[in-house]
Design a protein around this motif. Structure first.
Motif, PDB file in Angstrom:
ATOM      1  N   VAL A  23       0.608  -1.594   0.079  1.00 14.25           N
ATOM      2  CA  VAL A  23      -0.160   0.558  -0.219  1.00 14.25           C
ATOM      3  C   VAL A  23       0.400   1.313  -0.004  1.00 14.25           C
ATOM      4  O   VAL A  23       2.646   1.502   0.621  1.00 14.25           O
ATOM      5  N   LEU A  24      -0.332   2.598  -0.236  1.00 13.86           N
ATOM      6  CA  LEU A  24       1.228   3.541  -0.130  1.00 13.86           C
ATOM      7  C   LEU A  24       0.619   4.272   1.050  1.00 13.86           C
ATOM      8  O   LEU A  24      -1.267   4.135   0.765  1.00 13.86           O
ATOM      9  N   VAL A  25       0.378   4.805   1.944  1.00 14.32           N
ATOM     10  CA  VAL A  25       0.045   5.232   3.496  1.00 14.32           C
ATOM     11  C   VAL A  25       0.306   6.980   3.376  1.00 14.32           C
ATOM     12  O   VAL A  25       1.040   7.338   2.681  1.00 14.32           O
ATOM     13  N   SER A  26      -0.380   7.918   2.977  1.00 18.54           N
ATOM     14  CA  SER A  26      -0.956   8.710   2.781  1.00 18.54           C
ATOM     15  C   SER A  26      -1.389   9.911   4.156  1.00 18.54           C
ATOM     16  O   SER A  26      -2.539   8.942   4.805  1.00 18.54           O
ATOM     17  N   ALA A  27      -0.991  11.569   4.608  1.00 14.88           N
ATOM     18  CA  ALA A  27      -1.527  11.719   5.824  1.00 14.88           C
ATOM     19  C   ALA A  27      -0.886  13.728   5.249  1.00 14.88           C
ATOM     20  O   ALA A  27       0.330  13.366   4.837  1.00 14.88           O
ATOM     21  N   VAL A  72      -4.703   7.413   4.914  1.00 18.40           N
ATOM     22  CA  VAL A  72      -5.054   7.015   4.139  1.00 18.40           C
ATOM     23  C   VAL A  72      -3.944   6.032   3.061  1.00 18.40           C
ATOM     24  O   VAL A  72      -2.668   5.899   2.853  1.00 18.40           O
ATOM     25  N   LEU A  73      -4.760   4.753   3.730  1.00 14.11           N
ATOM     26  CA  LEU A  73      -4.113   3.581   2.629  1.00 14.11           C
ATOM     27  C   LEU A  73      -4.413   3.345   1.412  1.00 14.11           C
ATOM     28  O   LEU A  73      -6.091   4.125   0.588  1.00 14.11           O
ATOM     29  N   GLN A  74      -3.748   3.292  -0.100  1.00 13.26           N
ATOM     30  CA  GLN A  74      -3.819   3.789  -1.392  1.00 13.26           C
ATOM     31  C   GLN A  74      -3.551   1.452  -2.066  1.00 13.26           C
ATOM     32  O   GLN A  74      -2.266   1.442  -1.688  1.00 13.26           O
ATOM     33  N   VAL A  75      -4.137   1.437  -2.802  1.00 13.79           N
ATOM     34  CA  VAL A  75      -3.840   0.273  -3.450  1.00 13.79           C
ATOM     35  C   VAL A  75      -3.307   0.687  -5.088  1.00 13.79           C
ATOM     36  O   VAL A  75      -3.894   1.079  -5.633  1.00 13.79           O
ATOM     37  N   PRO A  76      -1.939   0.883  -4.865  1.00 10.20           N
ATOM     38  CA  PRO A  76      -1.423   1.683  -5.682  1.00 10.20           C
ATOM     39  C   PRO A  76      -0.861   0.190  -7.021  1.00 10.20           C
ATOM     40  O   PRO A  76      -1.708  -1.384  -6.701  1.00 10.20           O
ATOM     41  N   ASN A  77      -0.675   0.427  -8.041  1.00  8.59           N
ATOM     42  CA  ASN A  77      -0.652  -0.611  -9.226  1.00  8.59           C
ATOM     43  C   ASN A  77       0.738  -0.548  -9.792  1.00  8.59           C
ATOM     44  O   ASN A  77       1.625   0.045  -9.611  1.00  8.59           O
ATOM     45  N   VAL A  78       0.023  -1.925 -11.042  1.00  4.60           N
ATOM     46  CA  VAL A  78       1.554  -1.348 -11.609  1.00  4.60           C
ATOM     47  C   VAL A  78       2.205  -0.330 -12.552  1.00  4.60           C
ATOM     48  O   VAL A  78       3.349  -0.297 -12.801  1.00  4.60           O
ATOM     49  N   ALA A  79       1.064   0.344 -13.394  1.00  9.33           N
ATOM     50  CA  ALA A  79       1.334   1.544 -13.495  1.00  9.33           C
ATOM     51  C   ALA A  79       2.382   2.708 -12.146  1.00  9.33           C
ATOM     52  O   ALA A  79       2.976   4.025 -12.789  1.00  9.33           O
ATOM     53  N   GLN A  80       2.060   2.270 -11.011  1.00 10.84           N
ATOM     54  CA  GLN A  80       2.594   3.371  -9.688  1.00 10.84           C
ATOM     55  C   GLN A  80       4.456   1.900  -9.499  1.00 10.84           C
ATOM     56  O   GLN A  80       4.404   2.413  -8.754  1.00 10.84           O
ATOM     57  N   LEU A 116      -4.821  11.910  -1.135  1.00  9.20           N
ATOM     58  CA  LEU A 116      -4.785  10.981  -1.785  1.00  9.20           C
ATOM     59  C   LEU A 116      -3.575  10.668  -2.732  1.00  9.20           C
ATOM     60  O   LEU A 116      -4.273  11.619  -3.891  1.00  9.20           O
ATOM     61  N   VAL A 117      -3.493   9.703  -3.152  1.00  8.83           N
ATOM     62  CA  VAL A 117      -2.574   9.185  -4.113  1.00  8.83           C
ATOM     63  C   VAL A 117      -3.363   9.185  -6.087  1.00  8.83           C
ATOM     64  O   VAL A 117      -4.047   8.249  -5.638  1.00  8.83           O
ATOM     65  N   VAL A 118      -2.959  10.481  -6.761  1.00  7.97           N
ATOM     66  CA  VAL A 118      -3.787  10.038  -8.516  1.00  7.97           C
ATOM     67  C   VAL A 118      -3.162   8.940  -8.723  1.00  7.97           C
ATOM     68  O   VAL A 118      -2.351   8.702  -8.587  1.00  7.97           O
ATOM     69  N   GLY A 119      -3.495   8.308  -9.440  1.00 10.15           N
ATOM     70  CA  GLY A 119      -3.820   7.359 -10.241  1.00 10.15           C
ATOM     71  C   GLY A 119      -3.697   5.535  -9.825  1.00 10.15           C
ATOM     72  O   GLY A 119      -3.595   4.199 -10.084  1.00 10.15           O
ATOM     73  N   SER A 120      -4.127   5.471  -8.021  1.00  7.46           N
ATOM     74  CA  SER A 120      -3.629   4.435  -7.011  1.00  7.46           C
ATOM     75  C   SER A 120      -5.340   3.152  -7.793  1.00  7.46           C
ATOM     76  O   SER A 120      -6.258   4.459  -8.356  1.00  7.46           O
ATOM     77  N   SER A 121      -5.365   2.355  -7.534  1.00  9.25           N
ATOM     78  CA  SER A 121      -6.924   1.744  -7.755  1.00  9.25           C
ATOM     79  C   SER A 121      -7.490   1.766  -6.834  1.00  9.25           C
ATOM     80  O   SER A 121      -8.898   1.296  -6.608  1.00  9.25           O
ATOM     81  N   ALA A 122      -7.310   1.662  -5.222  1.00 13.63           N
ATOM     82  CA  ALA A 122      -8.176   2.233  -4.803  1.00 13.63           C
ATOM     83  C   ALA A 122      -7.596   3.069  -3.580  1.00 13.63           C
ATOM     84  O   ALA A 122      -6.917   3.300  -3.351  1.00 13.63           O
ATOM     85  N   TRP A 123      -8.515   3.359  -2.369  1.00 14.39           N
ATOM     86  CA  TRP A 123      -7.987   4.611  -1.401  1.00 14.39           C
ATOM     87  C   TRP A 123      -8.892   4.580  -0.187  1.00 14.39           C
ATOM     88  O   TRP A 123      -9.983   3.843  -0.119  1.00 14.39           O
ATOM     89  N   LEU A 124      -8.219   4.146   0.899  1.00 12.92           N
ATOM     90  CA  LEU A 124      -9.066   3.605   2.258  1.00 12.92           C
ATOM     91  C   LEU A 124      -8.887   4.984   3.090  1.00 12.92           C
ATOM     92  O   LEU A 124      -7.727   4.988   3.698  1.00 12.92           O
ATOM     93  N   ILE A 125     -10.356   5.873   3.312  1.00 13.23           N
ATOM     94  CA  ILE A 125      -9.783   7.001   4.392  1.00 13.23           C
ATOM     95  C   ILE A 125      -9.426   6.468   6.245  1.00 13.23           C
ATOM     96  O   ILE A 125     -11.167   5.722   5.893  1.00 13.23           O
ATOM     97  N   CYS A 126      -9.071   6.490   6.145  1.00 13.99           N
ATOM     98  CA  CYS A 126      -9.036   5.675   8.031  1.00 13.99           C
ATOM     99  C   CYS A 126      -8.688   6.972   9.199  1.00 13.99           C
ATOM    100  O   CYS A 126      -7.567   7.560   9.278  1.00 13.99           O
ATOM    101  N   LYS A 127      -9.546   6.983  10.225  1.00 11.55           N
ATOM    102  CA  LYS A 127      -9.031   7.730  11.255  1.00 11.55           C
ATOM    103  C   LYS A 127      -8.801   6.931  12.249  1.00 11.55           C
ATOM    104  O   LYS A 127      -8.837   5.808  13.143  1.00 11.55           O
TER     105      LYS A 127
END
Length: 195
Positions: A23-27, A72-80, A116-127
């Motif tokens: 995952v990609l973690v953003s904050a 935020v947890l993002q699911v990155p993909n092959v393009a990333q 949130l990271v542009v181009g990811s496949s999914a995003w989970l916003i977490c508290k």
């Protein structure tokens, strides 16, 4: 927001991580944004949906999570692929311009002040659900998923559709030393009952 980004029902949010992707973690906090890669994250609970992620004390992202109370947890993909490797192997502590350096583009959704990271496949916003001992001893953070989104080119009707999507949308699974696997083909067991 991109027209392909669709909300995911919270009761199905666990499916975004259930296959074990990197995952990609953003904050963000106080005008500072950061993104890092993490191989150790997983779904934890269904209702309300919860996730876990390991954030080492040495990372620049961790204080942003601790101070804002969100990630935020993002699911990155092959393009990333290269982006995922680069943000995971370069710390903003040493390279404060790492997001610009690696071309990381961010966006926000209404109601949440998290990047949130542009181009990811999914995003989970977490508290963050604060568990000080877990965080200090194990670097383990628990988050309640408060919103989830996925790109409908690869997640449809509450399920991943990797087999129908362009291979660039396949999720990444980190091994070590810059080596990843992309998720493979679907195989289906007989779900009519065990014998």
């Amino acid at each position: 927001m991109d027209a392909h980004i669709k909300p995911v029902a919270l009761e199905k949010a666990y499916r975004l991580l259930n296959h074990g992707p990197t995952v990609l973690v953003s904050a963000s906090h106080g005008g500072v944004e950061n993104v890092m890669s993490a191989a150790w994250s997983c779904a934890l609970d269904f209702a309300p949906p919860k996730v876990t992620v390991v954030l080492d004390k040495a990372t620049a992202t961790r204080p942003l999570v601790e101070q804002s109370g969100y990630f935020v947890l993002q699911v990155p993909n092959v393009a990333q692929l290269q982006l995922t490797y680069d943000v995971g192997h370069t710390s903003a502590n040493e390279a404060p311009d790492k997001l610009a350096k690696f071309g990381v583009q961010l966006f926000r959704v209404d109601g949440y002040d998290v990047p949130l990271v542009v181009g990811s496949s999914a995003w989970l916003i977490c508290k963050v659900l604060s568990e000080p001992r877990n965080e200090q001893v194990y670097d383990l953070f628990i988050g309640e998923v408060v919103a989830a989104y996925a790109d409908d080119r690869v997640f449809q009707n509450g399920h991943w559709a990797f087999e129908n999507a362009d291979p660039q949308w396949r999720s990444l699974h980190y091994i070590a030393g810059g080596n990843f696997y992309a998720i493979g083909e679907a195989v289906v067991a007989d779900a009519t009952g065990a014998k």
